[in-house]
Design an enzyme around this catalytic site. Structure first.
Site, PDB file in Angstrom:
ATOM      1  N   GLY A 154      14.978  -1.041  22.832  1.00  0.00           N
ATOM      2  CA  GLY A 154      15.634  -0.887  24.121  1.00  0.00           C
ATOM      3  C   GLY A 154      16.091   0.526  24.421  1.00  0.00           C
ATOM      4  N   GLY A 156      14.733   3.373  23.428  1.00  0.00           N
ATOM      5  CA  GLY A 156      13.682   4.366  23.584  1.00  0.00           C
ATOM      6  C   GLY A 156      12.488   4.095  22.699  1.00  0.00           C
ATOM      7  CB  VAL A 158      10.530   6.316  17.404  1.00  0.00           C
ATOM      8  CG1 VAL A 158      10.388   7.383  16.332  1.00  0.00           C
ATOM      9  CG2 VAL A 158      11.994   6.056  17.704  1.00  0.00           C
ATOM     10  CE  LYS A 172      16.008   7.563  18.312  1.00  0.00           C
ATOM     11  NZ  LYS A 172      17.425   7.227  17.967  1.00  0.00           N
ATOM     12  CG  ASP A 268      24.759   0.506  17.479  1.00  0.00           C
ATOM     13  OD1 ASP A 268      24.914  -0.699  17.181  1.00  0.00           O
ATOM     14  OD2 ASP A 268      23.830   0.903  18.206  1.00  0.00           O
TER      15      ASP A 268
END
Length: 444
Positions: A154, A156, A158, A172, A268
């Site tokens: 979600g 991005g 890579v 990325k 996160d």
């Protein structure tokens, strides 16, 4: 005749006069000496003071040169075999100040990232991090070819790319838009430009060309921990590899929480943000949501919270109170995933087992139930003694009350002996199985 005991008055007077003149002479000489000594002392003090100032100036110049050399080198340690990582970690304390490179969001111009106090000249390199143009990264990825995609989530995409100097990198391309995405991009660049640890993914550069926002990292050939635990096309991780990953991740959070000032809260921390190198050593990535120091986030604003709720500490999810202990809870969830092979939230599991922590926590104090929880993919190839110890660590990390959770330093110290003893434990482990796991090529 007896000798006279009475002195001659004239002689006595003469002696007295002579003694008086002698005393006066001594006093005069004494005062003269004091005056001379004072002048000499003053001269010595002046010369000494000048010498001290010169010496201190020389030492200051030497210290500044050494500090400049260290900052130029970046304190990096890419090769585990050639540097004492434990010494680096133990003696590294970082202090953060606002970055001069990043001004307001409106200061981001086409071509590169400008700072409000730098006029309109591109910084070139920031803290050893290179600035790329979009064209350079387009060439590196063969025009962002689908064949070069290594991860698509979600936040991005890579790509694997080869830079102009031959370095293979992970590039990325961020999908985030607006102020929130711009803020995340700036935080990532700013933090990883300052943070240097063998347990954090290394930022090689970035691109802020017009509307494009790209980050360039060192390439980690074995992808994410998420894939190896939950995707069947990957070969299961053996017990020893899981233990080493657990220790690497603990060291990463220890570095962020206890060896930086102010502490950095990742916010996160999860399996998809844990990357594995060619030797399956782990490094933590994705700092776009990171915070420095404890603070309270508005819990009603969902954009402030990480997307994967299965990793959220209870107090953070309900009140927005954010501390380093929030990361400790997330680490405990990852540890449970390494033990069980389960996802944090999985509605495919039987009723009552959807949430990993709720299902696992009551079982972590029962040795028989701990064995029943183990990831079947390991096929009983582990040390039961070590398994129980790791389960105990996970249990304290996911405690509902933040104060009951340990410091990451304590977790590190608990895991170190288990990793050191990997070669001598597990008498029931099949050497054939272990050799196959360690030596066979694993698909990406």
């Amino acid at each position: 005749m007896e000798p006279s005991t009475t002195d001659d008055p004239a002689k006595s007077h003469g002696n007295h006069t002579n003694n008086h003149h002698s005393l006066q002479s001594q006093i005069h000489d004494h005062h003269h000496g004091i005056g001379t000594l004072s002048s000499t002392s003053i001269l010595i003090i002046i010369v000494s003071s000048i010498s001290v100032v010169v010496v201190l100036t020389i030492f200051l110049i030497i210290a500044m040169l050494r500090r400049y050399k260290y900052s130029k080198d970046g304190g990096n340690c890419r090769d585990f075999s050639s540097c004492n990582t434990s010494k680096f970690i133990a003696h590294t304390t970082l202090r953060f100040t606002p970055s001069p490179v990043f001004g307001n969001i409106s200061d981001v111009k086409g071509g590169c990232l400008y700072g409000s106090n730098m006029g309109h000249k591109p910084p070139g390199k920031y803290k050893g991090v290179q600035v790329f143009t979009y064209k350079e990264l387009e060439i590196a990825t063969n025009k962002f070819s689908e064949a070069n995609v290594t991860l698509n989530e979600g936040y991005g995409v890579v790509y694997r790319g080869t830079l102009s100097d031959g370095t293979v990198a992970a590039i990325k391309m961020l999908h985030r838009a607006g102020k929130q995405g711009e803020r995340a991009f700036r935080i990532e660049v700013d933090l990883l430009s300052r943070l240097h640890s063998p347990y954090l993914v290394e930022l090689l550069g970035y691109c802020a060309d017009r509307n494009h926002r790209l980050l360039v990292f060192e390439f980690m050939p074995n992808g994410t921990l998420q894939h190896h635990l939950h995707h069947k096309q990957y070969r299961p991780l053996d017990w020893g590899t899981r233990l080493r990953i657990a220790l690497d991740c603990a060291r990463a959070l220890e570095f962020l929480h206890e060896l930086t000032i102010p502490a950095v809260i990742h916010r996160d921390f999860k399996c998809s943000n844990i990357l594995l190198d060619q030797n399956f050593r782990a490094k933590v990535s994705d700092f776009g949501s990171a915070k420095m120091g404890s603070e309270r986030i508005n819990a009603r604003n969902s954009t402030c919270l990480p997307s994967t709720t299965g990793y959220l500490a209870p107090e953070y999810a309900s009140t927005g109170k954010l501390t380093t202990k929030s990361d400790v809870y997330s680490y405990g969830v990852v540890l449970l995933q390494l033990l069980t092979g389960r996802k944090p939230v999985d509605t495919k599991q039987p009723s009552g087992e959807h949430v990993l922590v709720s299902w696992a926590l009551p079982r972590l104090t029962n040795r028989d139930k701990i064995v029943e929880m183990v990831d079947p993919a390991m096929k009983d190839q582990y040390s039961k003694k070590d398994l129980i110890q790791v389960a105990a660590i996970a249990a304290v990390c996911v405690q509902p009350e933040a104060d009951y959770r340990p410091l990451m330093t304590d977790v590190v110290q608990s895991l170190i002996p288990l990793v050191k003893n990997l070669s001598s434990v597990s008498s029931s482990c099949s050497s054939r199985f272990v050799n196959q796991m360690l030596c066979s090529p694993r698909p990406m």
